[in-house]
Design a protein around this motif. Structure first.
Motif, PDB file in Angstrom:
ATOM      1  N   LYS A 131      -7.317  -3.644  -1.853  1.00 12.16           N
ATOM      2  CA  LYS A 131      -7.531  -2.860  -3.067  1.00 12.16           C
ATOM      3  C   LYS A 131      -8.313  -1.615  -2.691  1.00 12.16           C
ATOM      4  N   LEU A 132      -8.192  -0.600  -3.544  1.00 10.69           N
ATOM      5  CA  LEU A 132      -8.930   0.640  -3.360  1.00 10.69           C
ATOM      6  C   LEU A 132      -9.100   1.295  -4.715  1.00 10.69           C
ATOM      7  N   ASN A 133     -10.077   2.162  -4.804  1.00  7.19           N
ATOM      8  CA  ASN A 133     -10.292   2.960  -6.007  1.00  7.19           C
ATOM      9  C   ASN A 133      -9.847   4.378  -5.683  1.00  7.19           C
ATOM     10  N   ALA A 134      -8.691   4.755  -6.212  1.00  6.25           N
ATOM     11  CA  ALA A 134      -8.082   6.047  -5.891  1.00  6.25           C
ATOM     12  C   ALA A 134      -8.495   7.117  -6.884  1.00  6.25           C
ATOM     13  N   GLN A 135      -8.843   8.295  -6.368  1.00  3.91           N
ATOM     14  CA  GLN A 135      -8.971   9.439  -7.250  1.00  3.91           C
ATOM     15  C   GLN A 135      -7.595   9.650  -7.870  1.00  3.91           C
ATOM     16  N   THR A 136      -7.556   9.941  -9.158  1.00  4.00           N
ATOM     17  CA  THR A 136      -6.268   9.963  -9.856  1.00  4.00           C
ATOM     18  C   THR A 136      -5.277  10.949  -9.243  1.00  4.00           C
ATOM     19  N   HIS A 137      -5.746  12.061  -8.699  1.00  4.21           N
ATOM     20  CA  HIS A 137      -4.811  13.012  -8.084  1.00  4.21           C
ATOM     21  C   HIS A 137      -4.151  12.436  -6.837  1.00  4.21           C
ATOM     22  N   GLU A 141       0.730   5.290  -3.900  1.00  4.83           N
ATOM     23  CA  GLU A 141       1.973   4.649  -4.340  1.00  4.83           C
ATOM     24  C   GLU A 141       3.045   4.748  -3.260  1.00  4.83           C
ATOM     25  N   SER A 142       3.088   5.868  -2.537  1.00  2.13           N
ATOM     26  CA  SER A 142       4.078   6.030  -1.471  1.00  2.13           C
ATOM     27  C   SER A 142       3.842   5.048  -0.324  1.00  2.13           C
ATOM     28  N   LEU A 143       2.630   4.477  -0.265  1.00  2.00           N
ATOM     29  CA  LEU A 143       2.291   3.491   0.757  1.00  2.00           C
ATOM     30  C   LEU A 143       2.403   2.059   0.242  1.00  2.00           C
ATOM     31  N   GLY A 144       2.884   1.898  -1.000  1.00  2.00           N
ATOM     32  CA  GLY A 144       3.105   0.565  -1.545  1.00  2.00           C
ATOM     33  C   GLY A 144       2.007   0.025  -2.440  1.00  2.00           C
ATOM     34  N   TYR A 145       1.031   0.835  -2.782  1.00  2.00           N
ATOM     35  CA  TYR A 145      -0.048   0.401  -3.680  1.00  2.00           C
ATOM     36  C   TYR A 145       0.396   0.579  -5.122  1.00  2.00           C
ATOM     37  N   ASP A 177      -3.814  -0.837 -10.869  1.00  2.00           N
ATOM     38  CA  ASP A 177      -4.227  -2.136 -11.397  1.00  2.00           C
ATOM     39  C   ASP A 177      -5.398  -2.020 -12.367  1.00  2.00           C
ATOM     40  N   SER A 178      -5.654  -0.825 -12.899  1.00  2.00           N
ATOM     41  CA  SER A 178      -6.772  -0.679 -13.836  1.00  2.00           C
ATOM     42  C   SER A 178      -6.558   0.542 -14.710  1.00  2.00           C
ATOM     43  N   ASP A 179      -7.361   0.608 -15.748  1.00  2.00           N
ATOM     44  CA  ASP A 179      -7.439   1.826 -16.534  1.00  2.00           C
ATOM     45  C   ASP A 179      -8.261   2.842 -15.745  1.00  2.00           C
ATOM     46  N   GLU A 180      -8.239   4.073 -16.197  1.00  2.00           N
ATOM     47  CA  GLU A 180      -9.010   5.123 -15.540  1.00  2.00           C
ATOM     48  C   GLU A 180     -10.500   4.908 -15.769  1.00  2.00           C
ATOM     49  N   HIS A 231     -10.862   7.915 -11.479  1.00  2.00           N
ATOM     50  CA  HIS A 231     -10.260   6.990 -10.506  1.00  2.00           C
ATOM     51  C   HIS A 231      -9.466   5.911 -11.238  1.00  2.00           C
ATOM     52  N   LYS A 232      -8.598   5.225 -10.490  1.00  2.00           N
ATOM     53  CA  LYS A 232      -7.964   3.982 -10.921  1.00  2.00           C
ATOM     54  C   LYS A 232      -7.944   3.047  -9.718  1.00  2.00           C
ATOM     55  N   THR A 233      -8.116   1.750  -9.990  1.00  2.00           N
ATOM     56  CA  THR A 233      -8.018   0.747  -8.934  1.00  2.00           C
ATOM     57  C   THR A 233      -6.547   0.510  -8.623  1.00  2.00           C
ATOM     58  N   MET A 234      -6.253   0.361  -7.337  1.00  2.00           N
ATOM     59  CA  MET A 234      -4.894   0.081  -6.880  1.00  2.00           C
ATOM     60  C   MET A 234      -4.926  -1.107  -5.940  1.00  2.00           C
ATOM     61  N   LYS A 235      -3.811  -1.867  -5.887  1.00  2.00           N
ATOM     62  CA  LYS A 235      -3.726  -3.051  -5.019  1.00  2.00           C
ATOM     63  C   LYS A 235      -2.417  -3.058  -4.253  1.00  2.00           C
ATOM     64  N   LYS A 236      -2.450  -3.767  -3.143  1.00  2.00           N
ATOM     65  CA  LYS A 236      -1.249  -3.946  -2.303  1.00  2.00           C
ATOM     66  C   LYS A 236      -1.374  -5.271  -1.574  1.00  2.00           C
ATOM     67  N   TYR A 237      -0.249  -5.977  -1.457  1.00  2.00           N
ATOM     68  CA  TYR A 237      -0.184  -7.185  -0.645  1.00  2.00           C
ATOM     69  C   TYR A 237       0.458  -6.820   0.686  1.00  2.00           C
TER      70      TYR A 237
END
Length: 140
Positions: A103-109, A115-119, A122-125, A133-139
């Protein structure tokens, strides 16, 4: 470009140098928020371009999930694959540690990049250091 897992004090200082340049100088994040208590226990990564620090990131394990943090690339080198190289090195390291989810907390920009890396988002802003930011996840 080469990504190294930080093993020396010099490499760690190189990672901090690029993080300060991107987050503190470019984005206005207070230094006391950028360099924090987790730096002592995180695994750090530094991207070099022509033997100079050009990007960085860090990795921690929280409750069995890999947390990717502080991903940055010097503004003059963005779009040349450095961010992808850092993320690939961190993901390989996570797999070596037996981690299957990140998981990571991505700056919205930066969401399209992750997403291009498969994340996946997984959260609201939310705001962190005054930046959305928004939280993102990847398996993996």
């Amino acid at each position: 470009m080469e990504v190294r897992t930080v093993k020396t004090t010099e490499e760690l200082q190189d990672a901090f140098t690029i993080r300060k340049k991107v987050f503190v100088e470019e984005q206005g994040v207070p230094i006391e928020e950028e360099i924090d208590q987790f730096d002592d226990t995180a695994t750090h990564f530094v991207l070099y371009h022509n033997h100079s620090p050009a990007g960085a990131g860090r990795f921690r394990i929280l409750d069995g999930i890999g947390k990717v943090e502080r991903i940055c690339v010097d503004s003059s080198l963005r779009g040349l694959g450095g961010g992808k190289a850092i993320m690939s090195k961190i993901e390989d390291y996570a797999k070596e540690q037996g981690i299957t989810a990140l998981k990571l907390n991505a700056q919205t920009h930066a969401i399209p990049f992750y997403e291009s890396l498969g994340y996946n988002v997984d959260s609201d802003e939310f705001m962190d250091a005054g930046i959305p930011h928004k939280t993102m996840k990847k398996y993996i």
